[in-house]
Scaffold this motif. Structure first.
Motif, short mmCIF file in Angstrom:
data_model
loop_
_atom_site.label_atom_id
_atom_site.label_comp_id
_atom_site.label_asym_id
_atom_site.label_seq_id
_atom_site.Cartn_x
_atom_site.Cartn_y
_atom_site.Cartn_z
N LEU A 150 0.81 -1.22 0.00
CA LEU A 150 0.00 0.00 0.00
C LEU A 150 0.84 1.27 0.00
O LEU A 150 0.35 2.34 -0.35
N ARG A 151 2.10 1.15 0.39
CA ARG A 151 2.95 2.32 0.56
C ARG A 151 3.01 3.20 -0.70
O ARG A 151 2.90 4.42 -0.59
N PRO A 152 3.18 2.64 -1.90
CA PRO A 152 3.28 3.51 -3.07
C PRO A 152 1.94 4.08 -3.54
O PRO A 152 1.92 4.96 -4.41
N LEU A 153 0.84 3.60 -2.98
CA LEU A 153 -0.49 4.07 -3.38
C LEU A 153 -0.89 5.28 -2.55
O LEU A 153 -0.16 5.73 -1.67
N THR A 154 -2.08 5.83 -2.82
CA THR A 154 -2.61 6.96 -2.06
C THR A 154 -4.01 6.66 -1.59
O THR A 154 -4.60 5.63 -1.97
N GLY A 155 -4.55 7.55 -0.79
CA GLY A 155 -5.90 7.39 -0.29
C GLY A 155 -6.97 7.45 -1.36
O GLY A 155 -8.14 7.17 -1.09
N GLN A 156 -6.60 7.82 -2.58
CA GLN A 156 -7.54 7.81 -3.69
C GLN A 156 -7.65 6.45 -4.35
O GLN A 156 -8.54 6.24 -5.18
N ASP A 157 -6.74 5.55 -4.02
CA ASP A 157 -6.79 4.19 -4.57
C ASP A 157 -7.71 3.33 -3.72
O ASP A 157 -7.74 3.43 -2.49
N ALA A 158 -8.45 2.44 -4.40
CA ALA A 158 -9.46 1.63 -3.72
C ALA A 158 -8.85 0.77 -2.62
O ALA A 158 -9.45 0.60 -1.54
N GLU A 159 -7.65 0.23 -2.86
CA GLU A 159 -7.03 -0.64 -1.86
C GLU A 159 -6.75 0.11 -0.56
O GLU A 159 -7.00 -0.40 0.54
N VAL A 160 -6.25 1.33 -0.67
CA VAL A 160 -5.96 2.13 0.52
C VAL A 160 -7.26 2.60 1.17
O VAL A 160 -7.41 2.56 2.40
N ARG A 161 -8.20 3.04 0.35
CA ARG A 161 -9.49 3.49 0.89
C ARG A 161 -10.14 2.38 1.71
O ARG A 161 -10.61 2.61 2.83
#
Length: 299
Positions: free
Chosen positions: A211-222
């Motif tokens: 999850l580290r390279p993703l952001t809160g806009q990505d479904a996995e992080v959300r």
């Protein structure tokens, strides 16, 4: 017309009055030009005690000026000694007004004065920063009474003009405009926030390798953020707590508010929670929500 008639106050229910003020160097000139482009009649340097007189004159000439913006700064005679009394007189006469206060960080204000090679109007023989500190102290009560506080630190000329258009174009602001802003505490709390929520109680996706390279806009992080214990309950209760506040804003003729949501770096948790809050609040009647992720993309 007799002298007695001439002294009779006239209430101008159809006229709009905007008080534009704020820190020197924060963009008052750009904001004033934007208002003029939108059809406002802008007056600079008007002593505060003459605001009511000018509104009375406008009211006696229907159609002459529908939207008046009065620009007040440290050079406006009587700003600090008379402004509160003058605004109380305006309100007592039945004239509704709004106040926009432009602000910016001390660091940015210093840089703007240095780039313009102009002294701060209150620095005297001291430094630019001395003048800024003195002005900030003098304006603190006025800022506290402003309907809208707009931080221009991250806005260029075009960005400020766009913000003015969003706030005051057409028939004025929409009934209620909410700005939901995510941010990272390590970069500082937004200066123009009306509410600040700390979501660092939620486990940080930064420590999950995938999850580290993703952001809160990505479904996995959300999903990771919202499914954590307490996150959904926080959103539910925060929205419920805001509803009577928003209703009170309408009653008090307040049209704009910034809700800031912070985590450590402004990349994962605050972004996901801001997006969910914005989605929920946007479902409320007569509310328009804008989402800004201030620190997204920073290293």
């Amino acid at each position: 017309m007799s002298n007695g008639d001439a002294l009779t106050p006239v209430k101008p229910p159809e006229n709009e009055l905007l008080i534009l003020t704020g820190m020197s160097g924060a963009g008052r000139t750009t904001a004033a030009h934007a208002l003029e482009d939108m059809g406002w009649y802008v007056v600079e340097g008007l002593p505060p005690e003459l605001i009511t007189t000018m509104m009375d004159i406008i009211a006696r000439h229907p159609g002459s000026v529908e939207k008046l913006a009065v620009v007040l700064d440290v050079r406006s005679r009587g700003l600090f000694t008379n402004i509160q009394d003058a605004l109380a007189q305006v309100k007592a006469s039945g004239i509704n007004y709004r106040m926009l206060f432009l602000d910016a960080s001390d660091e940015l204000l210093v840089r703007r004065f240095e780039q313009g090679r102009r002294p701060h109007p209150l620095q005297g023989s001291g430094r630019i920063l001395d003048g800024i500190i003195a002005e900030r102290d003098l304006l603190k009560d006025i800022k506290g009474g402003a309907e809208v506080v707009l931080d221009t630190s991250s806005l260029n000329v075009h960005g400020l003009a766009n913000s003015m258009n969003d706030l005051f174009a057409a028939d004025g602001p929409i009934q209620l405009r909410l700005n939901v802003m995510s941010f990272g505490f390590k970069y500082g709390v937004p200066a123009d926030a009306n509410f600040v929520a700390d979501v660092r109680f939620i486990p940080n996706p930064h420590w999950v390798p995938e999850l580290r390279p993703l952001t809160g806009q990505d479904a996995e992080v959300r999903d990771y953020v919202l499914e954590n214990q307490g996150a959904g309950e926080f959103v539910d209760r925060y929205v419920d707590a805001l509803l009577p506040v928003l209703e009170g804003y309408r009653r008090e003729n307040k049209h704009y508010a910034t809700l800031a949501v912070g985590c450590t770096g402004g990349k994962h948790r605050s972004v996901a929670i801001s997006e969910e809050l914005a989605r929920r609040l946007d479902q409320q009647p007569n509310v328009t929500v804008n989402t800004v992720h201030r620190d997204l993309g920073r290293e």
